[in-house]
Design a protein around this motif. Structure first.
Motif, PDB file in Angstrom:
ATOM      1  N   THR A   1       0.796  -1.132  -0.012  1.00 15.38           N
ATOM      2  CA  THR A   1       0.164   0.071  -0.121  1.00 15.38           C
ATOM      3  C   THR A   1       0.938   1.134  -0.056  1.00 15.38           C
ATOM      4  O   THR A   1       0.657   2.221  -0.659  1.00 15.38           O
ATOM      5  CB  THR A   1      -0.872   0.045   1.169  1.00 15.38           C
ATOM      6  OG1 THR A   1      -1.690  -1.304   1.216  1.00 15.38           O
ATOM      7  CG2 THR A   1      -2.100   1.185   1.078  1.00 15.38           C
TER       8      THR A   1
ATOM      9  N   LEU B   1       0.984   4.284  -2.733  1.00 13.45           N
ATOM     10  CA  LEU B   1       0.780   5.799  -2.156  1.00 13.45           C
ATOM     11  C   LEU B   1       2.046   6.585  -2.721  1.00 13.45           C
ATOM     12  O   LEU B   1       1.811   7.806  -3.216  1.00 13.45           O
ATOM     13  CB  LEU B   1       0.805   5.624  -0.602  1.00 13.45           C
ATOM     14  CG  LEU B   1       0.633   7.174   0.017  1.00 13.45           C
ATOM     15  CD1 LEU B   1      -0.708   7.584  -0.536  1.00 13.45           C
ATOM     16  CD2 LEU B   1       0.808   6.922   1.625  1.00 13.45           C
TER      17      LEU B   1
ATOM     18  N   LYS C   1      -0.640   6.350  -6.959  1.00 14.61           N
ATOM     19  CA  LYS C   1      -2.020   5.711  -7.291  1.00 14.61           C
ATOM     20  C   LYS C   1      -3.013   5.658  -6.468  1.00 14.61           C
ATOM     21  O   LYS C   1      -4.199   5.066  -6.607  1.00 14.61           O
ATOM     22  CB  LYS C   1      -1.646   4.331  -7.804  1.00 14.61           C
ATOM     23  CG  LYS C   1      -0.367   4.205  -8.933  1.00 14.61           C
ATOM     24  CD  LYS C   1      -0.262   2.759  -9.405  1.00 14.61           C
ATOM     25  CE  LYS C   1       0.796   2.617 -10.598  1.00 14.61           C
ATOM     26  NZ  LYS C   1       0.998   1.205 -10.994  1.00 14.61           N
ATOM     27  N   LEU C   2      -2.991   6.171  -5.330  1.00 15.63           N
ATOM     28  CA  LEU C   2      -4.079   6.354  -4.349  1.00 15.63           C
ATOM     29  C   LEU C   2      -3.976   7.833  -3.858  1.00 15.63           C
ATOM     30  O   LEU C   2      -3.360   8.266  -2.618  1.00 15.63           O
ATOM     31  CB  LEU C   2      -3.704   5.449  -3.092  1.00 15.63           C
ATOM     32  CG  LEU C   2      -3.636   3.951  -3.506  1.00 15.63           C
ATOM     33  CD1 LEU C   2      -3.325   3.172  -2.170  1.00 15.63           C
ATOM     34  CD2 LEU C   2      -5.169   3.544  -3.673  1.00 15.63           C
TER      35      LEU C   2
ATOM     36  N   LEU D   1      -5.644   8.949  -0.460  1.00 15.99           N
ATOM     37  CA  LEU D   1      -4.729   8.504   0.687  1.00 15.99           C
ATOM     38  C   LEU D   1      -3.549   9.457   1.032  1.00 15.99           C
ATOM     39  O   LEU D   1      -2.680   9.621   0.153  1.00 15.99           O
ATOM     40  CB  LEU D   1      -4.555   6.892   0.809  1.00 15.99           C
ATOM     41  CG  LEU D   1      -3.784   6.315   1.879  1.00 15.99           C
ATOM     42  CD1 LEU D   1      -5.017   6.370   3.209  1.00 15.99           C
ATOM     43  CD2 LEU D   1      -3.260   5.096   1.624  1.00 15.99           C
TER      44      LEU D   1
ATOM     45  N   SER E   1     -11.325   2.545  -3.429  1.00 18.05           N
ATOM     46  CA  SER E   1     -10.044   2.699  -4.131  1.00 18.05           C
ATOM     47  C   SER E   1      -9.037   1.863  -3.660  1.00 18.05           C
ATOM     48  O   SER E   1      -8.177   1.081  -4.476  1.00 18.05           O
ATOM     49  CB  SER E   1      -9.551   3.981  -4.266  1.00 18.05           C
ATOM     50  OG  SER E   1      -9.320   4.798  -2.975  1.00 18.05           O
ATOM     51  N   ILE E   2      -8.903   1.580  -2.444  1.00 17.85           N
ATOM     52  CA  ILE E   2      -7.783   0.964  -1.826  1.00 17.85           C
ATOM     53  C   ILE E   2      -8.072  -0.700  -1.934  1.00 17.85           C
ATOM     54  O   ILE E   2      -7.396  -1.557  -2.371  1.00 17.85           O
ATOM     55  CB  ILE E   2      -7.608   1.189  -0.435  1.00 17.85           C
ATOM     56  CG1 ILE E   2      -7.030   2.623   0.054  1.00 17.85           C
ATOM     57  CG2 ILE E   2      -6.805   0.101   0.713  1.00 17.85           C
ATOM     58  CD1 ILE E   2      -7.092   3.179   1.376  1.00 17.85           C
TER      59      ILE E   2
ATOM     60  N   THR F   1      -5.378  -3.095  -3.778  1.00 16.77           N
ATOM     61  CA  THR F   1      -4.450  -3.788  -2.598  1.00 16.77           C
ATOM     62  C   THR F   1      -5.185  -5.188  -2.271  1.00 16.77           C
ATOM     63  O   THR F   1      -6.364  -5.425  -2.467  1.00 16.77           O
ATOM     64  CB  THR F   1      -4.021  -2.905  -1.276  1.00 16.77           C
ATOM     65  OG1 THR F   1      -5.367  -2.653  -0.627  1.00 16.77           O
ATOM     66  CG2 THR F   1      -3.694  -1.489  -1.992  1.00 16.77           C
TER      67      THR F   1
ATOM     68  N   MET G   1      -8.854   6.859  -8.093  1.00 19.64           N
ATOM     69  CA  MET G   1      -7.547   6.339  -8.114  1.00 19.64           C
ATOM     70  C   MET G   1      -6.631   7.390  -8.841  1.00 19.64           C
ATOM     71  O   MET G   1      -5.587   6.772  -9.091  1.00 19.64           O
ATOM     72  CB  MET G   1      -7.552   4.949  -8.416  1.00 19.64           C
ATOM     73  CG  MET G   1      -8.268   4.066  -7.684  1.00 19.64           C
ATOM     74  SD  MET G   1      -8.082   2.221  -8.059  1.00 19.64           S
ATOM     75  CE  MET G   1      -9.249   2.368  -9.429  1.00 19.64           C
TER      76      MET G   1
END
Length: 748
Positions: A283, A287, A291-292, A295, A325-326, A330, A511
């Protein structure tokens, strides 16, 4: 001599055989060995041979619950030396997994020491760890010493090992199993044992019950690490019906409020068999790769319990959209496969539905009950025979003592005098003097009567199928009581929820980091996205012989609609367009556009807007922007045109009237409502021409008037009264343009 036998010195010979049959024979033997003795579990006890041998070896070492622990090295040594002639590492790995409460729903081994953790850290060496059996293992072994199952010789034929365990515990489904054989595999997730017991009891009461009925009791897997199942019930039912499928499993999270409206998301349970450290690492990589974008940070605050904190970018971020989105990128969401490929009755590999798995376990339990009952009957018969001899001895005690004292062969004389069997005679001769009390005789008579009653009950049990199922149901009820909702292991850990109904487009955009860009398209069809919103396009560079066709501002989260001269609409995400360092990429690399077509126009997609499209011949219609979005590289055909005609214009609609001007410089104004609205087609005639075709059109509000700009940038405007001459109906020829209209026949 056969031509296939080559003579050798010293009287030997080499026999030639075909490579294909030799390989087939040897590979088949290897495949069967892998399937039967390594990878697939037995449907009756849910164990593979290595697990069964570990439990059996611990039984022989008397490592029962409540007893002291033994070094794992000692256990592994016994298993390897007596039963399982493979590497100690593989045996120890199997032993460790049976003790991990985050890997096994109902651990079979009670471990002491470092047996690894959910972060993925491995266990300490076997010389440092200790183990003993858990209560679950005792359920699996119940009755093993009562001829409940068969034993077979070990690999060196020096000892015996159980073919299968009695298995009073439904271990296959309760703890699950996974393995890869040759040409087949198995993957069975763990389930809640109390629910399995309810299903088994229902199956006993209703032998013809189907999987659909049993799913009412077993709604889905129950993982040791908890989590949330978001798989639709229909999919779960189909998976249990066929024995194959998959389950969507998500981490459990909640929102924690902070100060001044801020919040954080706290994950307290992660999916089954996901390493926490690797999950956080992956994750964090996403980050850093941006791509996140929703977050801001991730950190691990776990102690004994899981606690992963996710910080949103700001307080306005929708927590559900952030988590969606996570989940998409992931292992906070995984798909757990179901493939109930097992050894049916220990012999035949087969993919079984839920009701078949439970049915075969119940059949095994019935067989175990029958064998234990017969074994007990044999013991009772033997004991009754001995007690009968004792009673004869008490009735003739003086004579028995005389024979023992005076006869040279007392055994033979006793057997001849009183008609005793050899077993009875041996028991009398081995009787202690203290047993010659009167009280002992009374106790023997009491025991004799009790055993006779038990014998009758067992014979009645074996003669009645219904009574046998009642006993099995009582045994299953005992297991359920031991692991009900109030017990530490019994409470269901995995819950069921429906996945939030977020639009896929919203998740996709969540995303993508939202940044301003300028879309630049050249005359020869090269596309790029320059960072920021440019105010001056004069500094843009192009390939030799190429120049700017159009440029417009957008955001990286926008979708760009590209219209071709063939009337086909293409959709391109702004974030996938090449950056502005080079000249971009040709449109035909991004979409499948025919070579005889060019880019007509492009614009940012606005779902609620409407477009007016027209062909060179003057045909057109109104279409909603939601209808022109294409989901593939091939695009979507919207305006139907045939050569030499082509798509000429595509503009957003603003107003209630349309002004059309042809190449013949005739202008026609008519209400927009006269144009048909459709999703695809040739359209209706907008303006009639004797020669040439359409030059331009615009939409406007009649009350505000029609305006245009000349080549010098001056704005001209005509009100309602001044446009009366050009007002008409759709498909009219129109009249010559008013004074001051641009020579290029364009409104802008």
């Amino acid at each position: 001599m056969s031509k296939d036998v080559i003579p050798q010195p010293h009287g030997g010979h080499i026999e030639t055989i075909g490579l294909k049959p030799a390989l087939e024979e040897r590979y088949l033997a290897y495949a069967l060995s892998t399937i039967m003795h390594r990878a697939l579990p037995d449907v009756r006890d849910g164990l593979k041979p290595v697990h069964r041998r570990i439990i059996h070896a611990m039984r022989l070492l008397r490592l029962n619950p409540g007893q002291s622990y033994a070094k794992c090295a000692r256990i592994v040594g016994d298993v390897m030396g007596k039963f399982h002639p493979h590497g100690d590492a593989s045996i120890y790995d199997a032993l460790v997994r049976l003790a991990q409460d985050f890997a096994v729903r109902y651990p079979l081994i009670d471990g002491q020491g470092n047996f690894g953790n959910i972060d993925g850290d491995s266990a300490a060496a076997m010389r440092y760890t200790e183990a003993r059996m858990s209560d679950v293992s005792m359920w699996l072994l119940e009755g093993i010493g009562e001829d409940a199952i068969d034993f077979r010789p070990t690999y060196n034929e020096e000892d015996e090992e159980p073919v299968v365990l009695p298995a009073a515990f439904p271990n296959l489904l309760a703890n699950g199993s996974s393995g890869i054989a040759v040409g087949m595999a198995t993957s069975i997730p763990p389930h809640n044992v109390a629910e399995l017991c309810d299903a088994a009891l229902y199956l006993i009461a209703h032998p013809a019950a189907t999987t659909d009925e049993l799913v009412r009791f077993v709604p889905g897997p129950d993982f040791p690490t908890g989590g949330v199942l978001v798989e639709p019930h229909a999919h779960i039912l189909e998976a249990y019906r066929t024995g194959r499928g998959a389950f969507r499993l998500r981490a459990r999270w909640h929102k924690e409020e902070g100060s001044r409206g801020a919040y954080a998301i706290v994950v307290t349970e992660i999916p089954y068999q996901v390493q926490k450290s690797r999950l956080i690492e992956k994750t964090a990589e996403l980050l850093l790769a941006r791509k996140l974008p929703l977050l801001d940070d991730i950190r691990d605050e776990s102690a004994e319990d899981v606690r992963i904190v996710l910080e949103p970018k700001n307080r306005t971020v929708d927590p559900e959209l952030l988590m969606e989105s996570i989940f998409k990128l992931t292992d906070f969401e995984v798909r757990v496969p179901l493939n109930m490929n097992v050894l049916s009755m220990g012999r035949v590999p087969n993919v079984l539905p839920l009701h078949e798995v439970l049915q075969q376990w119940l059949v095994h339990r019935k067989e175990v009950l029958g064998r234990r009952s017969n074994h007990r009957l044999q013991e009772i018969a033997r004991r009754l025979e001995i007690l009968g001899g004792y009673l004869i001895a008490y009735l003739n005690l003086d004579e028995v003592i005389r024979i023992i004292r005076e006869e040279d062969e007392p055994k033979t004389v006793l057997m001849r005098t009183f008609g005793l069997s050899e077993l009875q005679t041996e028991a009398i001769l081995n009787m202690r003097l203290r047993s010659l009390r009167r009280l002992e005789e009374m106790e023997i008579r009491t025991e004799y009567d009790a055993l006779q009653d038990e014998q009758k009950k067992l014979e009645s049990l074996l003669a009645s199928n219904q009574m046998q199922w009642k006993v099995i149901a009582r045994e299953i009820a005992r297991v359920k009581q031991a692991y009900d909702e109030t017990s530490p292991l019994g409470k269901r850990r995995t819950t069921f929820e429906e996945a939030p109904s977020h639009d896929l487009e919203d998740i996709q955009q969540a995303m993508i980091e939202k940044e301003p860009v300028t879309i630049v398209i050249s005359e020869k069809g090269w596309l790029r996205a320059m960072k920021g919103h440019l105010g001056d396009y004069s500094s843009l560079s192009f390939k030799e012989g190429d120049k700017l066709k159009l440029a417009f501002p957008a955001m990286t989260t926008d979708r760009i609609i590209v219209v071709s001269t063939g009337g086909r609409f293409y959709t391109i995400n702004a974030n996938v367009l090449p950056g502005g360092r080079g000249h971009g990429e040709p449109i035909r690399i991004l979409v499948d556009m025919d070579n005889d077509q060019d880019i007509l126009t492009a614009f940012v997609h606005e779902p609620d807007s409407r477009l007016l499209v027209a062909s060179r011949a003057g045909y057109g219609f109104v279409v909603g922007e939601g209808e022109v979005v294409a989901n593939t590289r091939k695009g979507k055909q919207v305006l139907n045109v045939k050569l030499p005609d082509e798509a000429a214009l595509c503009r957003p609609i603003h107003g209630d009237h349309v002004a059309v001007v042809g190449e013949n410089r005739k202008l026609l104004v008519f209400p927009l409502e006269q144009i048909a609205e459709m999703a695809r087609g040739k359209g209706v005639r907008l303006q009639r021409y004797r020669d040439g075709g359409i030059s331009d059109f615009t939409t406007f509000t009649l009350a505000e008037g029609l305006s245009w700009q000349d080549s010098a940038g001056r704005t001209f405007k005509r009100g309602l009264d001044e446009l009366m001459e050009w007002l008409g109906n759709r498909a009219g020829a129109g009249r010559m343009v008013p004074k001051g209209f641009p020579k290029n026949n364009r409104f802008t």
